[in-house]
Design a protein around this motif. Sequence first.
Motif, PDB file in Angstrom:
ATOM      1  N   ARG A 177      49.743  25.555 -10.455  1.00  0.00           N
ATOM      2  CA  ARG A 177      50.672  25.654 -11.595  1.00  0.00           C
ATOM      3  C   ARG A 177      51.396  26.998 -11.600  1.00  0.00           C
ATOM      4  O   ARG A 177      51.676  27.555 -12.657  1.00  0.00           O
ATOM      5  CB  ARG A 177      49.921  25.428 -12.905  1.00  0.00           C
ATOM      6  N   SER A 178      51.637  27.561 -10.394  1.00  0.00           N
ATOM      7  CA  SER A 178      52.343  28.846 -10.360  1.00  0.00           C
ATOM      8  C   SER A 178      53.808  28.651 -10.718  1.00  0.00           C
ATOM      9  O   SER A 178      54.354  27.550 -10.595  1.00  0.00           O
ATOM     10  CB  SER A 178      52.246  29.469  -8.957  1.00  0.00           C
ATOM     11  N   HIS A 200      44.781  22.333 -11.637  1.00  0.00           N
ATOM     12  CA  HIS A 200      44.625  23.775 -11.399  1.00  0.00           C
ATOM     13  C   HIS A 200      43.144  24.100 -11.305  1.00  0.00           C
ATOM     14  O   HIS A 200      42.314  23.175 -11.232  1.00  0.00           O
ATOM     15  CB  HIS A 200      45.333  24.562 -12.507  1.00  0.00           C
ATOM     16  N   SER A 201      42.821  25.383 -11.364  1.00  0.00           N
ATOM     17  CA  SER A 201      41.428  25.763 -11.088  1.00  0.00           C
ATOM     18  C   SER A 201      40.452  25.291 -12.167  1.00  0.00           C
ATOM     19  O   SER A 201      39.248  25.274 -11.938  1.00  0.00           O
ATOM     20  CB  SER A 201      41.326  27.275 -10.913  1.00  0.00           C
ATOM     21  N   VAL A 220      47.850  25.548  -3.564  1.00  0.00           N
ATOM     22  CA  VAL A 220      46.738  26.288  -4.149  1.00  0.00           C
ATOM     23  C   VAL A 220      46.384  27.569  -3.405  1.00  0.00           C
ATOM     24  O   VAL A 220      45.856  28.505  -3.990  1.00  0.00           O
ATOM     25  CB  VAL A 220      45.449  25.431  -4.258  1.00  0.00           C
ATOM     26  N   GLY A 221      46.628  27.597  -2.111  1.00  0.00           N
ATOM     27  CA  GLY A 221      46.222  28.777  -1.346  1.00  0.00           C
ATOM     28  C   GLY A 221      44.730  28.779  -1.046  1.00  0.00           C
ATOM     29  O   GLY A 221      44.112  29.849  -0.996  1.00  0.00           O
ATOM     30  N   ILE A 242      49.762  27.981   2.857  1.00  0.00           N
ATOM     31  CA  ILE A 242      49.783  28.699   4.141  1.00  0.00           C
ATOM     32  C   ILE A 242      48.595  29.653   4.107  1.00  0.00           C
ATOM     33  O   ILE A 242      48.599  30.624   3.348  1.00  0.00           O
ATOM     34  CB  ILE A 242      51.086  29.508   4.333  1.00  0.00           C
ATOM     35  N   THR A 285      61.655  26.217   3.087  1.00  0.00           N
ATOM     36  CA  THR A 285      61.838  27.233   2.044  1.00  0.00           C
ATOM     37  C   THR A 285      63.037  28.125   2.374  1.00  0.00           C
ATOM     38  O   THR A 285      63.899  28.364   1.524  1.00  0.00           O
ATOM     39  CB  THR A 285      60.541  28.067   1.896  1.00  0.00           C
TER      40      THR A 285
HETATM   41  P1  NDP Z   1      49.171  31.069  -6.769  1.00  0.00           P
HETATM   42  O1  NDP Z   1      47.963  31.799  -6.339  1.00  0.00           O
HETATM   43  O2  NDP Z   1      50.185  31.737  -7.621  1.00  0.00           O
HETATM   44  O3  NDP Z   1      48.727  29.718  -7.525  1.00  0.00           O
HETATM   45  C1  NDP Z   1      47.677  28.944  -7.040  1.00  0.00           C
HETATM   46  C2  NDP Z   1      47.412  27.792  -7.982  1.00  0.00           C
HETATM   47  O4  NDP Z   1      46.320  27.045  -7.452  1.00  0.00           O
HETATM   48  C3  NDP Z   1      46.984  28.220  -9.394  1.00  0.00           C
HETATM   49  O5  NDP Z   1      47.612  27.391 -10.337  1.00  0.00           O
HETATM   50  C4  NDP Z   1      45.472  28.028  -9.396  1.00  0.00           C
HETATM   51  O6  NDP Z   1      44.940  27.622 -10.642  1.00  0.00           O
HETATM   52  C5  NDP Z   1      45.309  26.876  -8.432  1.00  0.00           C
HETATM   53  N1  NDP Z   1      44.010  26.908  -7.779  1.00  0.00           N
HETATM   54  C6  NDP Z   1      43.439  27.928  -7.111  1.00  0.00           C
HETATM   55  N2  NDP Z   1      42.228  27.567  -6.645  1.00  0.00           N
HETATM   56  C7  NDP Z   1      42.029  26.282  -7.024  1.00  0.00           C
HETATM   57  C8  NDP Z   1      40.980  25.360  -6.859  1.00  0.00           C
HETATM   58  N3  NDP Z   1      39.876  25.673  -6.170  1.00  0.00           N
HETATM   59  N4  NDP Z   1      41.132  24.128  -7.373  1.00  0.00           N
HETATM   60  C9  NDP Z   1      42.241  23.782  -8.052  1.00  0.00           C
HETATM   61  N5  NDP Z   1      43.271  24.620  -8.248  1.00  0.00           N
HETATM   62  C10 NDP Z   1      43.163  25.858  -7.747  1.00  0.00           C
HETATM   63  O7  NDP Z   1      49.825  30.521  -5.416  1.00  0.00           O
HETATM   64  P2  NDP Z   1      51.323  30.037  -5.074  1.00  0.00           P
HETATM   65  O8  NDP Z   1      51.704  28.894  -5.930  1.00  0.00           O
HETATM   66  O9  NDP Z   1      52.229  31.191  -4.991  1.00  0.00           O
HETATM   67  O10 NDP Z   1      51.089  29.536  -3.575  1.00  0.00           O
HETATM   68  C11 NDP Z   1      50.204  28.487  -3.275  1.00  0.00           C
HETATM   69  C12 NDP Z   1      50.111  28.338  -1.766  1.00  0.00           C
HETATM   70  O11 NDP Z   1      51.395  28.014  -1.253  1.00  0.00           O
HETATM   71  C13 NDP Z   1      49.689  29.603  -1.007  1.00  0.00           C
HETATM   72  O12 NDP Z   1      48.921  29.214   0.127  1.00  0.00           O
HETATM   73  C14 NDP Z   1      50.991  30.205  -0.542  1.00  0.00           C
HETATM   74  O13 NDP Z   1      50.843  30.983   0.629  1.00  0.00           O
HETATM   75  C15 NDP Z   1      51.779  28.966  -0.267  1.00  0.00           C
HETATM   76  N6  NDP Z   1      53.224  29.141  -0.357  1.00  0.00           N
HETATM   77  C16 NDP Z   1      53.962  28.643   0.679  1.00  0.00           C
HETATM   78  C17 NDP Z   1      55.327  28.742   0.662  1.00  0.00           C
HETATM   79  C18 NDP Z   1      56.076  28.147   1.780  1.00  0.00           C
HETATM   80  O14 NDP Z   1      57.193  28.553   2.045  1.00  0.00           O
HETATM   81  N7  NDP Z   1      55.525  27.144   2.467  1.00  0.00           N
HETATM   82  C19 NDP Z   1      56.040  29.424  -0.407  1.00  0.00           C
HETATM   83  C20 NDP Z   1      55.192  29.838  -1.515  1.00  0.00           C
HETATM   84  C21 NDP Z   1      53.819  29.705  -1.459  1.00  0.00           C
HETATM   85  P3  NDP Z   1      44.951  28.579 -11.966  1.00  0.00           P
HETATM   86  O15 NDP Z   1      46.384  28.541 -12.452  1.00  0.00           O
HETATM   87  O16 NDP Z   1      44.002  27.915 -12.875  1.00  0.00           O
HETATM   88  O17 NDP Z   1      44.547  29.941 -11.486  1.00  0.00           O
END
Ligand code: NDP
Length: 308
Positions: A177-178, A200-201, A220-221, A242, A285
């Motif tokens: 949910r970023s 989300h988490s 999610v990362g 990624i 992207t």
């Molecule tokens: P953020 O860290 O900002 O957000 C991650 C989200 O995942 C949060 O909402 C978090 O929940 C949720 N989350 C984390 N762990 C869990 C879990 N175990 N179970 C369920 N939900 C979980 O990351 P980004 O959105 O910026 O990026 C996500 C991924 O995408 C990364 O790997 C990043 O590298 C990649 N990315 C790739 C791009 C591309 O060009 N391909 C561009 C941008 C990002 P909560 O909100 O509750 O903390």
Amino acid sequence: MTSPAHAAKIIDGKAFAEALRGRIGAHVTRLGRQHGLVPGLAVVLVGEDPASQVYVRSKGRQAEACGIRSIDHRLAADTTEADLLALVEQLNQDPAIHGILVQLPLPPQIDPARVINAIAPDKDVDGFHVINAGRLATGQRTGPEAATVPCTPLGALMLLRDRLGDLIGRDALVLGRSNIVGRPMAQLLIQESCTVTVAHSKTQDLAAKCRAADILVAAVGRPELVRGDWIKPGATVIDVGINRISAPTPEKPDGTRLVGDVAFAEAIEIAGAITPVPGGIGPMTIACLLANSLTAACRQNGLAPPQL
Ligand code: NDP
């Protein structure tokens, strides 16, 4: 070796992005010929973050290859917020600059929200400004006041539409949910008339929720969090993650490799279609950043942006 059955399931973001860049380049050439207009993109990098340096170099190279003038501003890691805001204001006023991108993350002395929201909304080619987020959330997708959509979810939507046609009535799950990926992705899918769940988490029983989704977008990362048996048979899976993980070999004991948020080898057996990592969303992207820059240049000059 990829079997023909698996190959047919792979959504090739790299090839799609290449074709998209070709279309962007053709429009940019026409814009120059017919209107004497060259889209200008300013990319601001503060500090020495190695990953950011790679992204910025790649953005600049691909912009120039499409005929977009790309100007890098590299600032020291100890740059003050006031100095960065002054540069943003100067770029806001520059008529040769149509798009401004401030590479994130920023050093700790700088508030990213303050900087992003100082960019003129029409030059905010990342689509992170609160005005663009608001326009997207209220469904403003056309006309001179249309939202600029963040590049990663925009690229994901393009691939989904290309694969599935219209998305009306499908059950979509967005994992994450970023403000950069998850939220805008959910907004786009709502607009496409999907029924959207955002996880989300703190989500309970994530696997069951994933299993109900016709479209699953994972952002999610967390390396390979989504397992094959979390996927509904035939679902379309967009893997945004990624993640660099350790992958030692006898020749390279400190070797690493990139993986997504989805366990690809398991998922491809079950899914109807899936983006690989790398070669899926990543290339989309940057291509969408170039598309947003072209659109911004057209709008700022009273021209209708091309349908890409
Ligand atoms: P953020 O860290 O900002 O957000 C991650 C989200 O995942 C949060 O909402 C978090 O929940 C949720 N989350 C984390 N762990 C869990 C879990 N175990 N179970 C369920 N939900 C979980 O990351 P980004 O959105 O910026 O990026 C996500 C991924 O995408 C990364 O790997 C990043 O590298 C990649 N990315 C790739 C791009 C591309 O060009 N391909 C561009 C941008 C990002 P909560 O909100 O509750 O903390």
